[in-house]
Design a protein around this motif. Structure first.
Motif, PDB file in Angstrom:
ATOM      1  N   ALA A  13      -1.496 -39.498  19.471  1.00  0.00           N
ATOM      2  CA  ALA A  13      -2.313 -40.364  18.631  1.00  0.00           C
ATOM      3  C   ALA A  13      -2.771 -41.625  19.343  1.00  0.00           C
ATOM      4  N   HIS A  14      -2.193 -41.887  20.503  1.00  0.00           N
ATOM      5  CA  HIS A  14      -2.459 -43.120  21.254  1.00  0.00           C
ATOM      6  C   HIS A  14      -2.012 -42.848  22.683  1.00  0.00           C
ATOM      7  N   ARG A  15      -2.534 -43.575  23.639  1.00  0.00           N
ATOM      8  CA  ARG A  15      -2.128 -43.315  25.021  1.00  0.00           C
ATOM      9  C   ARG A  15      -0.639 -43.535  25.214  1.00  0.00           C
ATOM     10  N   SER A  16       0.004 -44.281  24.290  1.00  0.00           N
ATOM     11  CA  SER A  16       1.434 -44.574  24.419  1.00  0.00           C
ATOM     12  C   SER A  16       2.279 -43.966  23.306  1.00  0.00           C
ATOM     13  N   TRP A  17       1.671 -43.101  22.459  1.00  0.00           N
ATOM     14  CA  TRP A  17       2.416 -42.602  21.310  1.00  0.00           C
ATOM     15  C   TRP A  17       2.150 -41.120  21.037  1.00  0.00           C
ATOM     16  N   LEU A  18       3.241 -40.411  20.740  1.00  0.00           N
ATOM     17  CA  LEU A  18       3.198 -39.074  20.140  1.00  0.00           C
ATOM     18  C   LEU A  18       3.801 -39.194  18.741  1.00  0.00           C
ATOM     19  N   VAL A  19       3.246 -38.470  17.769  1.00  0.00           N
ATOM     20  CA  VAL A  19       3.828 -38.500  16.422  1.00  0.00           C
ATOM     21  C   VAL A  19       4.073 -37.078  15.947  1.00  0.00           C
ATOM     22  N   ASN A  20       5.086 -36.928  15.135  1.00  0.00           N
ATOM     23  CA  ASN A  20       5.411 -35.638  14.528  1.00  0.00           C
ATOM     24  C   ASN A  20       4.522 -35.449  13.306  1.00  0.00           C
ATOM     25  N   GLY A  21       3.536 -34.555  13.413  1.00  0.00           N
ATOM     26  CA  GLY A  21       2.581 -34.374  12.323  1.00  0.00           C
ATOM     27  C   GLY A  21       3.225 -33.991  11.010  1.00  0.00           C
ATOM     28  N   ALA A  22       4.367 -33.289  11.063  1.00  0.00           N
ATOM     29  CA  ALA A  22       5.034 -32.858   9.832  1.00  0.00           C
ATOM     30  C   ALA A  22       5.739 -33.998   9.120  1.00  0.00           C
ATOM     31  N   ARG A  23       5.934 -35.144   9.809  1.00  0.00           N
ATOM     32  CA  ARG A  23       6.666 -36.256   9.206  1.00  0.00           C
ATOM     33  C   ARG A  23       5.757 -37.417   8.823  1.00  0.00           C
ATOM     34  N   VAL A  24       4.452 -37.235   8.926  1.00  0.00           N
ATOM     35  CA  VAL A  24       3.524 -38.301   8.559  1.00  0.00           C
ATOM     36  C   VAL A  24       3.498 -38.447   7.039  1.00  0.00           C
ATOM     37  N   THR A  25       3.725 -39.661   6.554  1.00  0.00           N
ATOM     38  CA  THR A  25       3.726 -39.916   5.113  1.00  0.00           C
ATOM     39  C   THR A  25       2.503 -40.692   4.650  1.00  0.00           C
ATOM     40  N   GLY A  26       1.699 -41.198   5.594  1.00  0.00           N
ATOM     41  CA  GLY A  26       0.506 -41.925   5.188  1.00  0.00           C
ATOM     42  C   GLY A  26      -0.323 -42.354   6.382  1.00  0.00           C
ATOM     43  N   LEU A  27      -1.587 -42.647   6.116  1.00  0.00           N
ATOM     44  CA  LEU A  27      -2.510 -43.155   7.127  1.00  0.00           C
ATOM     45  C   LEU A  27      -3.237 -44.355   6.539  1.00  0.00           C
ATOM     46  N   ALA A  28      -3.281 -45.461   7.290  1.00  0.00           N
ATOM     47  CA  ALA A  28      -3.926 -46.671   6.794  1.00  0.00           C
ATOM     48  C   ALA A  28      -4.946 -47.158   7.816  1.00  0.00           C
ATOM     49  N   PRO A  29      -6.217 -47.313   7.417  1.00  0.00           N
ATOM     50  CA  PRO A  29      -7.233 -47.802   8.362  1.00  0.00           C
ATOM     51  C   PRO A  29      -6.994 -49.265   8.705  1.00  0.00           C
ATOM     52  N   PRO A  89       0.608 -46.502  16.063  1.00  0.00           N
ATOM     53  CA  PRO A  89      -0.842 -46.688  16.112  1.00  0.00           C
ATOM     54  C   PRO A  89      -1.575 -45.362  16.305  1.00  0.00           C
ATOM     55  N   LEU A  90      -2.764 -45.282  15.729  1.00  0.00           N
ATOM     56  CA  LEU A  90      -3.663 -44.155  15.950  1.00  0.00           C
ATOM     57  C   LEU A  90      -4.974 -44.721  16.465  1.00  0.00           C
ATOM     58  N   SER A  91      -5.252 -44.484  17.737  1.00  0.00           N
ATOM     59  CA  SER A  91      -6.427 -45.060  18.378  1.00  0.00           C
ATOM     60  C   SER A  91      -7.689 -44.281  18.027  1.00  0.00           C
ATOM     61  N   ARG A  92      -8.784 -45.009  17.889  1.00  0.00           N
ATOM     62  CA  ARG A  92     -10.073 -44.357  17.641  1.00  0.00           C
ATOM     63  C   ARG A  92     -10.505 -43.508  18.829  1.00  0.00           C
ATOM     64  N   ARG A  93      -9.844 -43.677  19.960  1.00  0.00           N
ATOM     65  CA  ARG A  93     -10.155 -42.861  21.145  1.00  0.00           C
ATOM     66  C   ARG A  93      -9.540 -41.460  21.034  1.00  0.00           C
ATOM     67  N   PHE A  94      -8.797 -41.208  19.954  1.00  0.00           N
ATOM     68  CA  PHE A  94      -8.192 -39.889  19.733  1.00  0.00           C
ATOM     69  C   PHE A  94      -8.666 -39.328  18.396  1.00  0.00           C
ATOM     70  N   PRO A  95      -9.974 -39.058  18.266  1.00  0.00           N
ATOM     71  CA  PRO A  95     -10.498 -38.580  16.978  1.00  0.00           C
ATOM     72  C   PRO A  95      -9.925 -37.227  16.570  1.00  0.00           C
ATOM     73  N   GLU A  96      -9.574 -36.385  17.558  1.00  0.00           N
ATOM     74  CA  GLU A  96      -9.007 -35.086  17.218  1.00  0.00           C
ATOM     75  C   GLU A  96      -7.638 -35.241  16.552  1.00  0.00           C
ATOM     76  N   ALA A  97      -6.899 -36.286  16.935  1.00  0.00           N
ATOM     77  CA  ALA A  97      -5.610 -36.556  16.305  1.00  0.00           C
ATOM     78  C   ALA A  97      -5.793 -36.937  14.843  1.00  0.00           C
ATOM     79  N   LEU A  98      -6.790 -37.783  14.576  1.00  0.00           N
ATOM     80  CA  LEU A  98      -7.071 -38.185  13.196  1.00  0.00           C
ATOM     81  C   LEU A  98      -7.448 -36.968  12.348  1.00  0.00           C
ATOM     82  N   ALA A  99      -8.269 -36.094  12.919  1.00  0.00           N
ATOM     83  CA  ALA A  99      -8.684 -34.903  12.176  1.00  0.00           C
ATOM     84  C   ALA A  99      -7.491 -34.015  11.868  1.00  0.00           C
ATOM     85  N   ARG A 100      -6.584 -33.847  12.834  1.00  0.00           N
ATOM     86  CA  ARG A 100      -5.399 -32.996  12.606  1.00  0.00           C
ATOM     87  C   ARG A 100      -4.463 -33.597  11.578  1.00  0.00           C
ATOM     88  N   LEU A 101      -4.257 -34.901  11.658  1.00  0.00           N
ATOM     89  CA  LEU A 101      -3.312 -35.539  10.739  1.00  0.00           C
ATOM     90  C   LEU A 101      -3.870 -35.616   9.320  1.00  0.00           C
TER      91      LEU A 101
END
Length: 285
Positions: free
Chosen positions: A239-255, A271-283
């Motif tokens: 989701a970010h150049r410095s972060w991996l997140v477990n998609g199954a454990r996401v409880t919310g997304l806030a812009p 953090p979820l960077s706008r440089r990773f749009p595919e991550a946003l779509a998956r989550l």
């Protein structure tokens, strides 16, 4: 009013949060869904054949096309209605709602099943009869609907029971499957944790930091890219150049207002960077 609150709550039941432990059957992938649909189609087709042959036997002078029309149109509309039973078993559980509310919810689901079934086959029969140069008379609603309701209540109960039994079998199968684990090499120690308990992994210089559900944050000397290679098959998302997140454990997304987002993983924020749009779509799913 306060004196009634306690008795009414005891009668009506209190909702429990079942999380991922809902009862009933759910296809685990598209292939299993297709197999389920085919099984339902075959079962309904067999019942349609029996129904048509029974009508022809009971009414010797009946036109064969009418008997087959009755049976096939009833079966065709029963197919989507069967999935009402599947959803009702999953979302109207006595364990979640308590028996009074569960009974009401199942009664509403059964009534919906019958209404859709009857309305569907009446429309289809009118179309077929019109194509054959005839007209279909559904009969008085007050006479016909209770008859169909009695039949559909039995069908609903049978379908709901089958979906519940299939769900119990599915749940037992999951229970005996080994939970995937990941070894975190924290210095000389190896910490073995279930993959599902890893909320996120972040870069920390020459190390990566594991954010665990229990609150621990062990470090491991590795690159985030190497950890991503090992964990992406378990649904982890970069989701970010410095972060991996477990998609199954996401409880919310806030812009955040700048195109970036904040990922909520219970109490943990990533953090979820706008440089990773595919991550946003998956989550967002």
């Amino acid at each position: 009013m306060r004196t009634l609150t306690g008795p009414l709550q005891r009668l009506w039941g209190k909702r429990r949060d079942l999380g991922g432990e809902r009862p009933g059957y759910v296809p685990k992938d598209r292939r299993e869904l297709i197999v389920l649909v085919l099984l339902v189609v075959v079962a309904i087709g067999l019942f349609a054949i029996v129904g048509a042959l029974t009508s022809l036997s009971d009414r010797p002078g009946l036109d064969p096309w009418k008997a087959w029309t009755w049976a096939l149109t009833s079966g065709a509309t029963a197919l989507p209605c069967a999935f009402i039973c599947m959803l009702a078993v999953r979302y109207a559980s006595p364990t979640e709602w308590g028996w009074p509310r569960a009974i009401v919810l199942h009664a509403l689901a059964a009534l919906t099943y019958t209404l859709l079934h009857v309305a569907g086959f009446v429309v289809l029969r009118k179309i077929v009869y019109a194509a054959m140069g005839d007209s279909y008379g559904a009969g008085p609603l007050l006479d016909e609907f209770p008859y169909e309701l009695r039949k559909d209540l039995l069908t609903y109960a049978a379908n709901a029971t089958l979906f519940w039994l299939a769900g119990e079998q599915q749940r037992r199968g999951r229970a005996i499957e080994p939970r995937p684990t990941f070894d975190i090499r924290d210095g000389a120690r190896i910490i073995r944790v279930p993959v599902e308990d890893i909320l996120a992994v972040s870069s920390a210089g020459n190390y990566v930091e594991f954010w665990l559900a229990e609150g621990r944050r062990p470090l491991m000397r590795a690159t985030l890219a190497a950890i991503e290679t090992e964990l992406e098959r378990f649904g982890f998302v970069r989701a970010h150049r410095s972060w991996l997140v477990n998609g199954a454990r996401v409880t919310g997304l806030a812009p955040d207002g700048s195109g970036d987002w904040t990922i909520e993983l219970g109490e943990v924020r990533a953090p979820l960077s706008r440089r990773f749009p595919e991550a946003l779509a998956r989550l967002k799913g």
